[in-house]
Structures are given as C-alpha cells and as structure tokens.
Scaffold this motif. Structure first.
Motif, PDB file in Angstrom:
ATOM      1  N   GLY A  35      41.305  38.339  34.170  1.00 50.02           N
ATOM      2  CA  GLY A  35      42.218  39.082  35.024  1.00 50.02           C
ATOM      3  C   GLY A  35      41.843  40.552  35.120  1.00 50.02           C
ATOM      4  O   GLY A  35      40.990  41.051  34.385  1.00 50.02           O
ATOM      5  N   THR A  36      42.504  41.261  36.047  1.00 49.59           N
ATOM      6  CA  THR A  36      42.220  42.675  36.278  1.00 49.59           C
ATOM      7  C   THR A  36      43.512  43.476  36.285  1.00 49.59           C
ATOM      8  O   THR A  36      44.492  43.085  36.924  1.00 49.59           O
ATOM      9  CB  THR A  36      41.476  42.889  37.609  1.00 49.59           C
ATOM     10  N   ARG A  44      48.653  42.862  37.548  1.00 48.55           N
ATOM     11  CA  ARG A  44      47.653  42.088  38.290  1.00 48.55           C
ATOM     12  C   ARG A  44      48.089  41.874  39.747  1.00 48.55           C
ATOM     13  O   ARG A  44      49.192  41.394  40.007  1.00 48.55           O
ATOM     14  CB  ARG A  44      47.445  40.730  37.630  1.00 48.55           C
ATOM     15  N   MET A  66      42.983  40.343  42.433  1.00 49.22           N
ATOM     16  CA  MET A  66      43.393  39.182  41.646  1.00 49.22           C
ATOM     17  C   MET A  66      42.134  38.393  41.305  1.00 49.22           C
ATOM     18  O   MET A  66      41.493  37.809  42.187  1.00 49.22           O
ATOM     19  CB  MET A  66      44.372  38.316  42.436  1.00 49.22           C
ATOM     20  N   TYR A  74      51.255  37.896  36.488  1.00 50.85           N
ATOM     21  CA  TYR A  74      52.042  38.684  35.545  1.00 50.85           C
ATOM     22  C   TYR A  74      53.479  38.204  35.598  1.00 50.85           C
ATOM     23  O   TYR A  74      53.872  37.455  36.501  1.00 50.85           O
ATOM     24  CB  TYR A  74      51.970  40.183  35.883  1.00 50.85           C
ATOM     25  N   ASP A 115      48.984  42.330  28.772  1.00 53.11           N
ATOM     26  CA  ASP A 115      48.271  43.295  29.612  1.00 53.11           C
ATOM     27  C   ASP A 115      48.622  44.733  29.250  1.00 53.11           C
ATOM     28  O   ASP A 115      47.743  45.599  29.208  1.00 53.11           O
ATOM     29  CB  ASP A 115      48.572  43.020  31.093  1.00 53.11           C
TER      30      ASP A 115
END
Length: 451
Positions: free
Chosen positions: A97-98, A160, A167, A173, A180
């Motif tokens: 994920g980012t 996210r 994504m 989330y 996170d």
C-alpha cells in the motif's frame, strides 16, 4: 433582568469539561524557558494552558444549528484563508500500500531546525491535507513566530487513496486500522529524532489516532494528542445515524457517496487485483444505488479495511464493534484532549466519563456541528473557526510546557529496505518516488469537502 439573561446565555455557551475522578498528574514548565517545574492535574493543566476552553463559543447566528454548521463545512468557500502548501513524500508499506505524507512548510519556503516541534495530523473519512479544517489548525501552528504563529512543522498523514495518493494494494483504510499511522510515525521519528510530536485527529482520523495512542500505551511516541469530533462508539453512532430519516438520508448517504467517488477514482487499480476479494467487492460497492454508509461498509470496508486478521468481518456491525475507540480509552498514557459538539449530527454519543482514565479530558460545546465551530467574524457574512484557538493552545502547551514522562521506545531499523520497529516484523515502510508539491487550497473535484 437583562444582566441575568446575559449571564444565563453566556453560561449556556460555555464548553463543558469532563475529567475522570482519579486525575493524572503532569510535570509542566512554569514557562517555556524555565527550568522550574509544577505538578498539575490534567484539569489544572487545561485551565492554565487552554484558557479559551473556559470561554463561551457562540455560533454565528446564521449557522445556529448543528446542521447549518456541518453544511457550511461542505459548501463554504475557504479557498482564500488558511493557505497551506506541502512537500509530499510517498511511503510504501510492507503489504504494497501507499501512504501520502504532506509536510509544511515546504523546504523551498523556509528551513526549520531538526528539533522543531511537529504536529502530526489525521484527516476525516475521505479528506486529506487540503481540507479546510486541517488548514485551520496548521496555518497558525506553522506560520513563523515573527508573523504571529508558532513556527512549528506540520505533517498530514493521508490515508490510502485519499488526497491524490495512489492505490497500490487491495487493502484499504478504515476507522480502526492503526498500522499506517504507526509506520508513518516511525518514519517521522526516524527523520526528526529530536523533534517533539503531538497528534491531532479529525472525525475518522480522530478514531484512528485514539486507538493508536491507546495501543501504544507507555511506548507512545507522541507527547500529547487532540481529537476532534471523534465517532467513539461506532456501533451506536451508526445505529443512530441510520435510524433517523434525516441523518440517514443526508449525512449517511453523503459519506457513502464520497466513498463511492473515491473508490471510483481508483477503479482501474482496485479491479486489477483479480485474485483478491477486493476486486469483486469494489464492483459491488460501485453498483449500489444511493447507499447509506453502513451499506457501503457492509459491501466493501468490512472486507478490506485492514490486514487479515482481523479483516474480513462477517458484517459491518462486527467491523464497527472492533473499530470503536471508546472502549480503549483506559489504555491511554499521554494527555489526550477530545473536543466534541452536542449538536453534531454525525457523532451523537460522547463518553463523558473519559473512560475512567485521568489522562483523558473531554470538552463538549453546546453548538458547533461536525467539524464546524464557526463563529461570526469581522465583516458581513464572515466566520472564524473557534476551534483553532483551543487546539493551538493545547499543541503549544504540549510542545513547550509539558515535560513528558520518561519513556522507552523500541529501536527502529532497516530490514530488506523497509523501516521497522524491533519486535514488529509484520509492518514497515519505505520512501518511494512520486511525491511532489501540494497546494493546500486545491480541493478534490467531486468530493464533498468537510466529511
């Protein structure tokens, strides 16, 4: 008679402060530059350092109700006030994920010392660093001292997919997943090891921040926290939201609409995870016609709102039961100030007993709506956000007056390119390309702001 009426009216608008019966005691500098310390209960600390919470909040007369206050968050034009710009860093998490880390002031604007205090911000349901309620806090906090601000650094952790963050994982989330924010704070602490950190959360972000602080307990890397319009008991708040026609038809559906639009923006990426249940759940969620929030969460969030375990959950109610933050209040071990409004149409239950925890204080205003707190400003039709003053007072006290208890933090280290904490092998993060400059007054087209 007039004096009596004025007195009663003023008392009506005074925030109500709630503390646990057994107080926590804090060590506090008599002044920011003093070596002399005072030992104050949390209540005494707030009285001394947050005087605005002892004064009335009177809403602008044309925004008298919680519905009007909340509505103005959505339709108000805040583009010319509280202008904030950011440098963005993207963090890749261990699951792929980012997260978007937006820092202000940008390095091109001015350079701050490494020990400058940092305010770590978590936004609401589908918001981000551009939200007016975020900027209303960061503008005075990050403005230089010579211009009347605190001169601090602000860092917004964008969830996210929010605020233009890509994504890149089937995991989304949610209101309860703290991994996170945990890795984001690891990143911040490693980059600025000498800086004092104070957390601020709004709405859904407030719920996440509360749970994070409670889970960290004595090892929390934040010196203090402040949460605004926290949903607390997500089970009962959901039921009240869904069981009232107006709240269900307006607020619940508006939040679900925002989530649908957010997911639609990332449809190509999310539908590409063909071997994961996210792909089908995304199709199902976008096929819903005018869903409520619980219908959306029952279709998508309960399945992919965090790691497995505990996701997926059998129903949205099971997810809400797990995600609620009121039940974890007893585990908090840093000063936490929570501010809510009695007429908030979205959050209707407030744990005024502070979970029996002396580290927690709640301030409840009579009016203010959901993330509103608009009072009349100078000039016809102008408004100010009253909430900025007490939050900035709390932040300043936490950074300049509070002497945190001695805490031992687990060491951070790099392993296979990811930043991890000793003892936690399941989560981590690393910087990736794709950040850049973010202008804080540019909104997300199509999304209802302020929710």
């Amino acid at each position: 008679m007039g004096s009596l009426f004025s007195f009663l009216t003023a008392a009506y608008y005074l925030p109500r402060l709630y503390f646990a019966e057994s107080p926590a005691y804090l060590h506090v500098k008599v002044s920011p530059d003093s070596k002399d310390l005072a030992r104050l209960s949390l209540q005494e600390y707030i009285v001394a350092k947050c005087p605005s919470l002892l004064k009335q909040f009177r809403p602008a007369w044309w925004l008298y109700s919680g519905h009007f206050q909340t509505g103005y968050c959505v339709i108000g034009d805040f583009s010319q006030i509280d202008k904030v710009e950011y440098d963005r860093t993207l963090l890749r998490t261990l699951d792929g994920g980012t997260i978007g880390i937006d820092m202000t002031p940008p390095e091109s604007e001015r350079t701050l010392s490494d020990d400058t205090p940092i305010v770590v911000v978590l936004h609401g349901l589908t918001g981000g660093s551009r939200e007016s309620y975020v900027r209303a806090i960061l503008a005075p906090v990050c403005t230089p001292v010579e211009q009347g601000g605190l001169g601090y650094r602000g860092i917004v952790v964008n969830f996210r997919g929010c605020a233009g963050v890509p994504m890149t994982s089937p995991q989304l989330y949610s209101a309860g997943n703290t991994d996170d924010i945990r890795v984001a704070i690891w990143h911040i602490a490693r980059r600025y090891p000498r800086a004092r950190l104070v957390g601020v959360g709004f709405s859904l972000g407030a719920n996440v921040l509360t749970r994070y602080i409670a889970e960290e307990g004595m090892h929390c890397r934040l010196a203090a926290g402040c949460v605004l319009a926290c949903p607390w008991d997500t089970v009962m708040n959901s039921e009240r939201l869904e069981n009232h026609w107006l709240h269900r038809s307006v607020y619940s559906k508006a939040m679900a609409q925002n989530l649908q639009k957010l997911i639609r923006r990332h449809f190509t990426a999310l539908s590409g995870f063909t071997d994961h249940l996210t792909s089908q759940a995304v199709h199902d969620a976008l096929a819903l016609k005018s869903p409520t929030l619980v219908q959306f969460d029952d279709t998508l969030t309960r399945l992919t709102g965090g790691p497995s375990p505990p996701f997926p959950f059998p129903t949205a109610r099971d997810y809400y039961t797990w995600a609620r933050s009121d039940t974890v209040l007893p585990d908090i071990r840093i000063p936490l100030l929570a501010i809510s409004s009695e007429d908030d149409p979205i959050v209707q239950l407030i744990p005024v007993d502070a979970g029996g925890n002396g580290w927690v204080a709640l301030a409840v205003t009579k009016k203010g709506g959901h993330l509103g707190w608009f009072e009349a400003g100078r000039g016809f039709g102008k408004v100010n956000r009253w909430i900025s003053t007490p939050v900035v007072e709390w932040i300043r006290a936490g950074c300049e007056n509070l002497v945190p208890e001695q805490r031992e933090f687990k060491a951070l280290h790099m392993h296979d390119g990811f930043l991890k904490e000793v003892g936690r092998h399941d989560i981590g993060c690393k910087e990736v390309a794709g950040g850049g400059h973010v202008v804080g007054v540019e909104g997300e087209d199509g999304l209802l702001a302020g929710l």
